[in-house]
Design an enzyme around this catalytic site. Structure first.
Site, PDB file in Angstrom:
ATOM      1  N   ALA A  33       0.667  -1.269  -0.091  1.00  0.00           N
ATOM      2  CA  ALA A  33      -0.117  -0.169  -0.043  1.00  0.00           C
ATOM      3  C   ALA A  33       0.994   1.187   0.002  1.00  0.00           C
ATOM      4  O   ALA A  33       0.825   2.184   0.865  1.00  0.00           O
ATOM      5  CB  ALA A  33      -0.987   0.046   1.233  1.00  0.00           C
ATOM      6  N   LEU A  34       1.980   1.264  -1.057  1.00  0.00           N
ATOM      7  CA  LEU A  34       2.999   2.249  -1.008  1.00  0.00           C
ATOM      8  C   LEU A  34       2.472   3.634  -1.157  1.00  0.00           C
ATOM      9  O   LEU A  34       1.193   3.906  -1.863  1.00  0.00           O
ATOM     10  CB  LEU A  34       3.944   1.755  -2.110  1.00  0.00           C
ATOM     11  CG  LEU A  34       4.522   0.446  -2.035  1.00  0.00           C
ATOM     12  CD1 LEU A  34       5.584   0.310  -3.041  1.00  0.00           C
ATOM     13  CD2 LEU A  34       5.289   0.190  -0.667  1.00  0.00           C
ATOM     14  N   GLY A  37       5.803   8.322   1.322  1.00  0.00           N
ATOM     15  CA  GLY A  37       6.969   7.980   2.349  1.00  0.00           C
ATOM     16  C   GLY A  37       7.887   6.801   1.827  1.00  0.00           C
ATOM     17  O   GLY A  37       8.818   6.669   1.986  1.00  0.00           O
ATOM     18  N   HIS A  38       7.068   5.772   1.215  1.00  0.00           N
ATOM     19  CA  HIS A  38       7.768   4.573   0.905  1.00  0.00           C
ATOM     20  C   HIS A  38       8.786   4.739  -0.215  1.00  0.00           C
ATOM     21  O   HIS A  38       9.789   4.429  -0.359  1.00  0.00           O
ATOM     22  CB  HIS A  38       6.932   3.323   0.464  1.00  0.00           C
ATOM     23  CG  HIS A  38       6.000   2.906   1.627  1.00  0.00           C
ATOM     24  ND1 HIS A  38       4.842   3.026   1.765  1.00  0.00           N
ATOM     25  CD2 HIS A  38       6.193   2.201   2.621  1.00  0.00           C
ATOM     26  CE1 HIS A  38       4.239   2.348   2.657  1.00  0.00           C
ATOM     27  NE2 HIS A  38       5.098   1.751   3.430  1.00  0.00           N
ATOM     28  N   ASP A 151       8.382   5.570  12.021  1.00  0.00           N
ATOM     29  CA  ASP A 151       8.180   4.566  13.056  1.00  0.00           C
ATOM     30  C   ASP A 151       9.600   4.568  13.517  1.00  0.00           C
ATOM     31  O   ASP A 151      10.447   3.827  13.617  1.00  0.00           O
ATOM     32  CB  ASP A 151       8.268   3.126  12.163  1.00  0.00           C
ATOM     33  CG  ASP A 151       7.059   3.006  11.669  1.00  0.00           C
ATOM     34  OD1 ASP A 151       5.671   2.992  12.401  1.00  0.00           O
ATOM     35  OD2 ASP A 151       6.670   2.886  10.310  1.00  0.00           O
ATOM     36  N   ILE A 177       7.712  11.478   5.979  1.00  0.00           N
ATOM     37  CA  ILE A 177       7.140  12.507   4.707  1.00  0.00           C
ATOM     38  C   ILE A 177       6.019  12.682   5.026  1.00  0.00           C
ATOM     39  O   ILE A 177       5.264  11.744   5.553  1.00  0.00           O
ATOM     40  CB  ILE A 177       7.248  11.509   3.263  1.00  0.00           C
ATOM     41  CG1 ILE A 177       8.773  11.215   2.925  1.00  0.00           C
ATOM     42  CG2 ILE A 177       6.734  12.474   2.196  1.00  0.00           C
ATOM     43  CD1 ILE A 177       9.817  12.295   2.805  1.00  0.00           C
ATOM     44  N   MET A 185       2.619  10.692   6.662  1.00  0.00           N
ATOM     45  CA  MET A 185       2.022   9.562   5.505  1.00  0.00           C
ATOM     46  C   MET A 185       2.177   8.234   6.241  1.00  0.00           C
ATOM     47  O   MET A 185       3.000   7.828   6.794  1.00  0.00           O
ATOM     48  CB  MET A 185       2.921   9.663   4.141  1.00  0.00           C
ATOM     49  CG  MET A 185       2.529  10.793   3.543  1.00  0.00           C
ATOM     50  SD  MET A 185       2.963  11.080   1.638  1.00  0.00           S
ATOM     51  CE  MET A 185       2.529  12.403   1.176  1.00  0.00           C
ATOM     52  N   SER A 186       1.019   7.390   5.998  1.00  0.00           N
ATOM     53  CA  SER A 186       1.120   6.160   6.373  1.00  0.00           C
ATOM     54  C   SER A 186       0.038   5.439   5.631  1.00  0.00           C
ATOM     55  O   SER A 186      -1.005   5.951   5.103  1.00  0.00           O
ATOM     56  CB  SER A 186       0.362   6.079   7.890  1.00  0.00           C
ATOM     57  OG  SER A 186      -0.247   4.935   8.404  1.00  0.00           O
ATOM     58  N   ARG A 188      -2.103   3.308   6.588  1.00  0.00           N
ATOM     59  CA  ARG A 188      -3.428   3.280   7.295  1.00  0.00           C
ATOM     60  C   ARG A 188      -4.413   4.840   6.903  1.00  0.00           C
ATOM     61  O   ARG A 188      -5.596   4.519   7.084  1.00  0.00           O
ATOM     62  CB  ARG A 188      -3.155   3.077   8.779  1.00  0.00           C
ATOM     63  CG  ARG A 188      -2.897   1.668   8.984  1.00  0.00           C
ATOM     64  CD  ARG A 188      -2.685   1.547  10.568  1.00  0.00           C
ATOM     65  NE  ARG A 188      -2.356   0.332  10.852  1.00  0.00           N
ATOM     66  CZ  ARG A 188      -1.090  -0.282  10.833  1.00  0.00           C
ATOM     67  NH1 ARG A 188      -0.169   0.511  10.840  1.00  0.00           N
ATOM     68  NH2 ARG A 188      -0.875  -1.569  11.620  1.00  0.00           N
TER      69      ARG A 188
HETATM   70  O1  PAF Z   1       7.384  -0.796   8.956  1.00  0.00           O
HETATM   71  C1  PAF Z   1       6.799  -1.391   8.119  1.00  0.00           C
HETATM   72  O2  PAF Z   1       6.111  -1.415   7.412  1.00  0.00           O
HETATM   73  C2  PAF Z   1       7.149  -2.979   8.750  1.00  0.00           C
HETATM   74  O3  PAF Z   1       6.913  -2.839  10.074  1.00  0.00           O
HETATM   75  C3  PAF Z   1       8.296  -3.618   8.364  1.00  0.00           C
HETATM   76  C4  PAF Z   1       9.417  -2.914   8.715  1.00  0.00           C
HETATM   77  C5  PAF Z   1       8.111  -3.811   6.815  1.00  0.00           C
HETATM   78  C6  PAF Z   1       8.214  -5.336   8.967  1.00  0.00           C
HETATM   79  O4  PAF Z   1       7.038  -5.758   8.269  1.00  0.00           O
END
Ligand code: PAF
Length: 279
Positions: A33-34, A37-38, A151, A177, A185-186, A188
């Site tokens: 679910a990028l 941020g990713h 995180d 981000i 950004m998340s 969720r």
């Molecule tokens: O931050 C996340 O998306 C998850 O905790 C991770 C690091 C991919 C581990 O499943």
């Protein structure tokens, strides 16, 4: 062209060939679910490595709540399109059986820094994170791994884990981000209603106000209590925590004698928001 790989053995062969030609491999572990941020992590990986793997695996072991796992957004086709556009070499998307085959019996557990904050509210969560990250580092054999500071506690846990177990991988933390309104950004966030989405950025602004007060000499407890009242009055749900912690070791901080971080987790509808800022 981003290649999708689902089997660890196939990935291992590919990475071994890259490494034989002297390439540095970077990995961005994700649960899919990028969002931007990713993608910022993928860009950092692209800059600092010769080949980039993004892993997408919704890790059941780190969910302490079955409905959160069920509702976790998944969209592999869109993830793949986004990664193609970033020039990512491999999308590694193993199934649950590939990561946790029959007979799997190991749990990786980091003590101490996993206990407060997320650890207190999500029992077993960091065992799941530490275990899956150990697996993903082993499966990808990457030399660098990129994690978001959003995180913050997870980043500290992964750093501790790789240090303690002498894993041959460097962990690189990258800035959170935010949307234009300040909301971190998340994945969720897509579950927030329009109304909740409008309120959500208040978390960040209230935290910033509290941080400014603390820097101006207001006692930490008072500044945090004011912030908690403001969040409640603004219409947020239950507050899991809003705390000031030392950067080194995540110990409770009552002043700014050491570099500190403010961390929060709060409910908005059925979505749990987390955020943290440097103070
Ligand atoms: O931050 C996340 O998306 C998850 O905790 C991770 C690091 C991919 C581990 O499943």
């Amino acid at each position: 062209m981003t290649q999708v790989i689902r089997k660890a053995a196939e990935l291992r062969d590919k990475v071994a060939a890259w490494k034989r030609s002297g390439m540095l491999v970077g990995v961005v572990p994700t649960m899919g679910a990028l969002h931007d941020g990713h993608l910022s992590l993928a860009r950092a990986a692209r800059k600092q490595s010769d080949r980039v793997i993004v892993t997408v695996f919704v890790n059941p072991m780190q969910f302490n709540n079955a409905s959160d796992l069920d509702k976790y957004p998944r969209d592999e086709a869109q993830d793949l399109a986004l990664l193609e556009a970033e020039g990512v070499d491999v999308l590694f998307a193993p199934g649950v059986d590939e990561v946790y085959p029959d007979g799997f019996a190991t749990t990786v557990s980091v003590a101490g820094i996993t206990e407060p904050l997320e650890g207190a509210f999500r029992p077993g969560h960091f065992d799941g994170v530490a275990t899956v990250c150990s697996k993903l580092f082993g499966m990808t054999q990457a030399g660098r791994a990129f994690f978001g500071e959003k995180d913050w506690q997870q980043l500290q846990v992964v750093q501790q884990l790789t240090r303690d177990l002498n894993m041959p991988i460097r962990i690189i933390g990258c800035p959170t981000i935010r949307e234009e309104d300040g909301l971190a950004m998340s994945s969720r966030n897509v579950r927030l209603t329009a109304e909740e989405h409008e309120l959500a950025p208040r978390l960040h602004s209230v935290m910033q106000e509290a941080a400014a007060k603390i820097r101006d000499g207001v006692p930490v407890e008072g500044a945090l209590n004011d912030a908690k009242t403001e969040l409640k009055d603004a219409g947020f749900g239950a507050l899991d925590y809003l705390e000031l912690r030392t950067v080194d070791g995540l110990k409770p901080a009552t002043d700014l004698a050491e570099p500190a971080r403010m961390l929060a987790a709060i409910w908005l509808g059925d979505v749990r928001l987390i955020d943290n800022i440097a103070v």
